[in-house]
Write an enzyme that holds these catalytic residues in place. Structure first.
Site, PDB file in Angstrom:
ATOM      1  N   HIS A 150      20.256  75.945  57.840  1.00  8.69           N
ATOM      2  CA  HIS A 150      21.094  77.129  58.055  1.00  8.69           C
ATOM      3  C   HIS A 150      20.395  78.220  58.855  1.00  8.69           C
ATOM      4  CE1 HIS A 150      23.671  75.103  55.267  1.00  8.69           C
ATOM      5  NE2 HIS A 150      24.537  76.094  55.212  1.00  8.69           N
TER       6      HIS A 150
ATOM      7  N   ASN B 181      20.182  76.148  51.800  1.00 14.83           N
ATOM      8  CA  ASN B 181      20.260  76.675  53.169  1.00 14.83           C
ATOM      9  C   ASN B 181      19.522  75.784  54.178  1.00 14.83           C
ATOM     10  OD1 ASN B 181      21.692  78.902  52.242  1.00 14.83           O
ATOM     11  ND2 ASN B 181      19.800  80.009  51.760  1.00 14.83           N
TER      12      ASN B 181
ATOM     13  N   ARG C 202      38.093  95.791  38.525  1.00 12.84           N
ATOM     14  CA  ARG C 202      36.727  95.467  38.083  1.00 12.84           C
ATOM     15  C   ARG C 202      36.570  94.005  37.662  1.00 12.84           C
ATOM     16  NH1 ARG C 202      37.424 100.457  35.476  1.00 12.84           N
ATOM     17  NH2 ARG C 202      36.503 102.134  36.691  1.00 12.84           N
TER      18      ARG C 202
ATOM     19  N   GLU D  23      27.495  69.136  55.611  1.00 11.59           N
ATOM     20  CA  GLU D  23      27.003  69.694  54.338  1.00 11.59           C
ATOM     21  C   GLU D  23      26.750  68.571  53.326  1.00 11.59           C
ATOM     22  OE1 GLU D  23      26.119  72.805  53.943  1.00 11.59           O
ATOM     23  OE2 GLU D  23      27.243  73.957  55.442  1.00 11.59           O
TER      24      GLU D  23
ATOM     25  N   LYS E 197      29.499  82.196  45.277  1.00 12.16           N
ATOM     26  CA  LYS E 197      29.238  83.174  46.347  1.00 12.16           C
ATOM     27  C   LYS E 197      30.589  83.583  46.933  1.00 12.16           C
ATOM     28  CE  LYS E 197      24.600  82.097  48.023  1.00 12.16           C
ATOM     29  NZ  LYS E 197      23.793  81.596  49.171  1.00 12.16           N
TER      30      LYS E 197
ATOM     31  N   GLU F   6      20.311  83.042  43.540  1.00 16.32           N
ATOM     32  CA  GLU F   6      19.382  82.792  44.650  1.00 16.32           C
ATOM     33  C   GLU F   6      18.114  83.652  44.585  1.00 16.32           C
ATOM     34  OE1 GLU F   6      21.373  81.618  48.295  1.00 16.32           O
ATOM     35  OE2 GLU F   6      19.679  82.355  49.457  1.00 16.32           O
TER      36      GLU F   6
ATOM     37  N   ARG G  43      17.730  78.165  44.775  1.00 10.42           N
ATOM     38  CA  ARG G  43      19.044  77.979  45.411  1.00 10.42           C
ATOM     39  C   ARG G  43      18.934  78.009  46.932  1.00 10.42           C
ATOM     40  NH1 ARG G  43      24.994  80.387  43.687  1.00 10.42           N
ATOM     41  NH2 ARG G  43      26.064  79.655  45.548  1.00 10.42           N
TER      42      ARG G  43
ATOM     43  N   HIS H 198      22.471  79.316  61.782  1.00  7.68           N
ATOM     44  CA  HIS H 198      23.061  80.659  61.931  1.00  7.68           C
ATOM     45  C   HIS H 198      22.700  81.266  63.282  1.00  7.68           C
ATOM     46  CE1 HIS H 198      23.674  81.421  57.355  1.00  7.68           C
ATOM     47  NE2 HIS H 198      24.675  80.781  57.908  1.00  7.68           N
TER      48      HIS H 198
ATOM     49  N   LYS I 154      25.008  70.381  43.980  1.00  8.25           N
ATOM     50  CA  LYS I 154      25.104  71.843  44.115  1.00  8.25           C
ATOM     51  C   LYS I 154      25.144  72.498  42.731  1.00  8.25           C
ATOM     52  CE  LYS I 154      26.964  75.815  46.278  1.00  8.25           C
ATOM     53  NZ  LYS I 154      27.663  76.456  47.364  1.00  8.25           N
TER      54      LYS I 154
ATOM     55  N   HIS J   4      30.804  76.120  61.529  1.00 11.25           N
ATOM     56  CA  HIS J   4      29.589  76.360  60.743  1.00 11.25           C
ATOM     57  C   HIS J   4      28.820  75.036  60.492  1.00 11.25           C
ATOM     58  CE1 HIS J   4      26.992  77.986  57.632  1.00 11.25           C
ATOM     59  NE2 HIS J   4      27.441  77.076  56.780  1.00 11.25           N
TER      60      HIS J   4
HETATM   61  P1  NAD Z   1      38.372  77.667  57.171  1.00 11.02           P
HETATM   62  O1  NAD Z   1      38.631  78.184  55.818  1.00 11.02           O
HETATM   63  O2  NAD Z   1      38.543  78.599  58.305  1.00 11.02           O
HETATM   64  O3  NAD Z   1      39.256  76.370  57.393  1.00 11.02           O
HETATM   65  C1  NAD Z   1      39.201  75.726  58.651  1.00 11.02           C
HETATM   66  C2  NAD Z   1      40.611  75.474  59.200  1.00 11.02           C
HETATM   67  O4  NAD Z   1      41.222  74.426  58.447  1.00 11.02           O
HETATM   68  C3  NAD Z   1      41.532  76.678  59.086  1.00 11.02           C
HETATM   69  O5  NAD Z   1      42.292  76.801  60.257  1.00 11.02           O
HETATM   70  C4  NAD Z   1      42.442  76.310  57.911  1.00 11.02           C
HETATM   71  O6  NAD Z   1      43.715  76.904  57.984  1.00 11.02           O
HETATM   72  C5  NAD Z   1      42.539  74.828  58.079  1.00 11.02           C
HETATM   73  N1  NAD Z   1      42.840  74.056  56.868  1.00 11.02           N
HETATM   74  C6  NAD Z   1      42.426  74.290  55.611  1.00 11.02           C
HETATM   75  N2  NAD Z   1      42.804  73.288  54.821  1.00 11.02           N
HETATM   76  C7  NAD Z   1      43.482  72.402  55.580  1.00 11.02           C
HETATM   77  C8  NAD Z   1      44.087  71.144  55.328  1.00 11.02           C
HETATM   78  N3  NAD Z   1      44.028  70.560  54.130  1.00 11.02           N
HETATM   79  N4  NAD Z   1      44.699  70.505  56.342  1.00 11.02           N
HETATM   80  C9  NAD Z   1      44.706  71.067  57.597  1.00 11.02           C
HETATM   81  N5  NAD Z   1      44.132  72.239  57.909  1.00 11.02           N
HETATM   82  C10 NAD Z   1      43.514  72.889  56.900  1.00 11.02           C
HETATM   83  O7  NAD Z   1      36.874  77.084  57.291  1.00 11.02           O
HETATM   84  P2  NAD Z   1      35.934  76.301  56.268  1.00 11.02           P
HETATM   85  O8  NAD Z   1      35.067  75.483  57.109  1.00 11.02           O
HETATM   86  O9  NAD Z   1      36.692  75.672  55.165  1.00 11.02           O
HETATM   87  O10 NAD Z   1      35.078  77.480  55.617  1.00 11.02           O
HETATM   88  C11 NAD Z   1      34.226  78.308  56.385  1.00 11.02           C
HETATM   89  C12 NAD Z   1      33.953  79.558  55.598  1.00 11.02           C
HETATM   90  O11 NAD Z   1      33.283  79.221  54.389  1.00 11.02           O
HETATM   91  C13 NAD Z   1      33.057  80.572  56.309  1.00 11.02           C
HETATM   92  O12 NAD Z   1      33.639  81.834  56.184  1.00 11.02           O
HETATM   93  C14 NAD Z   1      31.746  80.507  55.534  1.00 11.02           C
HETATM   94  O13 NAD Z   1      31.075  81.733  55.529  1.00 11.02           O
HETATM   95  C15 NAD Z   1      32.221  80.130  54.174  1.00 11.02           C
HETATM   96  N6  NAD Z   1      31.218  79.442  53.347  1.00 11.02           N
HETATM   97  C16 NAD Z   1      30.992  79.937  52.110  1.00 11.02           C
HETATM   98  C17 NAD Z   1      30.086  79.302  51.288  1.00 11.02           C
HETATM   99  C18 NAD Z   1      29.890  79.797  49.894  1.00 11.02           C
HETATM  100  O14 NAD Z   1      28.974  79.326  49.208  1.00 11.02           O
HETATM  101  N7  NAD Z   1      30.719  80.685  49.414  1.00 11.02           N
HETATM  102  C19 NAD Z   1      29.405  78.163  51.723  1.00 11.02           C
HETATM  103  C20 NAD Z   1      29.671  77.679  52.999  1.00 11.02           C
HETATM  104  C21 NAD Z   1      30.585  78.340  53.816  1.00 11.02           C
HETATM  105  N1  GLY Z   2      26.178  77.613  50.570  1.00  9.37           N
HETATM  106  C1  GLY Z   2      24.927  77.987  50.028  1.00  9.37           C
HETATM  107  C2  GLY Z   2      25.011  78.445  48.620  1.00  9.37           C
HETATM  108  O1  GLY Z   2      26.043  78.383  47.993  1.00  9.37           O
HETATM  109  O2  GLY Z   2      24.041  78.900  48.106  1.00  9.37           O
END
Ligand code: NAD
Ligand code: GLY
Length: 368
Positions: free
Chosen positions: A250, A247, A123, A187, A145, A239, A243, A254, A229, A267
């Site tokens: 986005h 997006n 939990r 971003e 998030k 949101e 917030r 998307h 942010k 992305h």
């Molecule tokens: P990812 O986590 O897949 O990382 C991209 C690649 O980089 C992976 O292969 C990873 O192993 C590699 N990597 C990571 N750090 C590294 C480093 N220092 N050196 C070399 N390689 C490295 O992708 P991302 O773009 O970081 O994140 C995308 C994800 O984030 C999606 O799932 C998306 O939905 C999510 N997201 C969440 C939010 C939120 O607010 N929570 C916002 C935007 C995106």
């Molecule tokens: N990435 C959008 C948010 O965190 O709200």
């Protein structure tokens, strides 16, 4: 060593963001400041664990922490229930109790999934974000998030759950793939467009330093992005309204990701295309000058980001946008930029009227 501090102010759920170059070894200091549990699991993937895991875990053990490494497969396709279940299984088998904490070491995939594991295990146990991609450092690690994907859609199972601390070491970006770096820049540019014209101009002036991954330029860009942010999250954590401006780009982005099966674009790349389309819509609605829309496109191109929508029929784009989480009582809620540095939310009743003319004139854009 330069170390920048920010706070995300959410009353009893407030937390610090530390930003610097070469600050991974300071993680135990940050954990001590927030009285983080002494027993931790470090969740990562083979690539990131291979790059930073040994040093990070060694530092934690030297500082007296009991550390369980958990390595999950690398990739968005593994941000799912099965892999999450594996994390729970390790925690249970290793007899983790409520007095434990999780540390997410990696990009947004690791951060989102570890955060959701922390939100739900027993939990809720505390967690810390150690983001290692530019996108995770400026976006996903801040704001709480957390989610996994469902086979019917992205991020559909999740929770708002804030970390106890975010630890950003821009030195980790030196090995990051160029496309992943550019996706994070999209971003960062977004923050300038929605909130801060001066920051947008600063990004234009420092684009060469950023492309070189100059540490000072990176620290400044990450800090301003996290500040913007944090300010938005402080006003609207879950949101309910404001917030949603995060997006920007986005909704269309998307749709680009959906139509290309999440394989063709990162992305951030899809968001870059989405921002160009949103700015073109804003221009048609007299919210954004042609010069500002062109400046946005040029800055994205300066980071080698795509700016042209892939060729799909308008109807396919409209259908993909209708299925997105951003539908609101049957209307499409768009974020539109008022020039550079400001934006507004606008409900659109007939998306075909809005997107049709813009996509028809996009060079190389969709067929009608
Ligand atoms: P990812 O986590 O897949 O990382 C991209 C690649 O980089 C992976 O292969 C990873 O192993 C590699 N990597 C990571 N750090 C590294 C480093 N220092 N050196 C070399 N390689 C490295 O992708 P991302 O773009 O970081 O994140 C995308 C994800 O984030 C999606 O799932 C998306 O939905 C999510 N997201 C969440 C939010 C939120 O607010 N929570 C916002 C935007 C995106
Ligand atoms: N990435 C959008 C948010 O965190 O709200």
């Amino acid at each position: 060593m330069q170390l920048e501090h920010l706070t995300v102010g959410l009353d009893e759920r407030s937390y610090s963001i530390w930003i610097g170059h070469g600050i991974l070894p300071c993680l135990p200091d940050a954990l001590r400041e927030v009285a983080f549990p002494r027993r931790v699991a470090v969740v990562s993937n083979p690539r990131v664990m291979g790059l930073f895991g040994e040093e990070l875990i060694g530092n934690l053990r030297d500082a007296g922490y009991g550390v369980q490494p958990i390595t999950v497969p690398d990739g968005e396709q593994y941000k799912n229930w099965q892999v999450l279940q594996g994390i729970y299984t390790t925690l249970i088998e290793q007899e983790f109790d409520r007095h434990c904490g999780l540390i997410a070491l990696g990009g947004g995939v690791i951060g989102d999934m570890t955060g959701f594991a922390a939100a739900t295990f027993l939990r809720g146990v505390p967690f810390v974000q150690v983001p290692t991609t530019l996108l995770a450092q400026v976006d996903s690690s801040v704001g709480g998030k957390t989610a996994i994907n469902h086979e019917l859609g992205k991020n559909l199972i999740g929770a708002f759950y804030q970390p106890r601390h975010v630890h950003v070491d821009v030195a980790t970006l030196r090995n990051l793939d160029d496309r992943d770096f550019a996706a994070g820049m999209a971003e960062i540019i977004k923050y300038g467009v929605i909130r801060d014209r001066d920051f947008f101009q600063w990004l234009r002036q420092h684009r060469e330093a950023l492309r070189r991954r100059d540490p000072q330029a990176l620290i400044a860009a990450v800090k301003r992005s996290c500040q913007i942010k944090a300010n938005i999250v402080e006003i609207d954590e879950t949101e309910k309204g404001q917030r949603a401006i995060l997006n920007f780009g986005h909704t269309f982005g998307h749709a680009v990701e959906t139509l290309t099966g999440y394989r063709q674009y990162r992305h951030g790349e899809a968001v870059a295309i989405g921002m160009v389309v949103a700015a073109a819509v804003a221009h048609r609605l007299s919210l954004c000058s042609a010069e500002d829309a062109a400046a946005l496109k040029a800055l994205l191109e300066a980071f080698d980001l795509p700016v042209t929508p892939p060729d799909f029929p308008l109807q396919s784009y409209l259908q993909a946008m209708r299925r997105d989480k951003k539908m609101h009582e049957g209307r499409l809620r768009l974020v539109l930029n008022r020039g550079i540095g400001d934006c507004e939310l606008r409900d659109v009743f007939d998306p075909a009227d809005v997107f049709g003319p813009v996509l028809a004139t996009a060079p190389g854009g969709p067929s009608m």
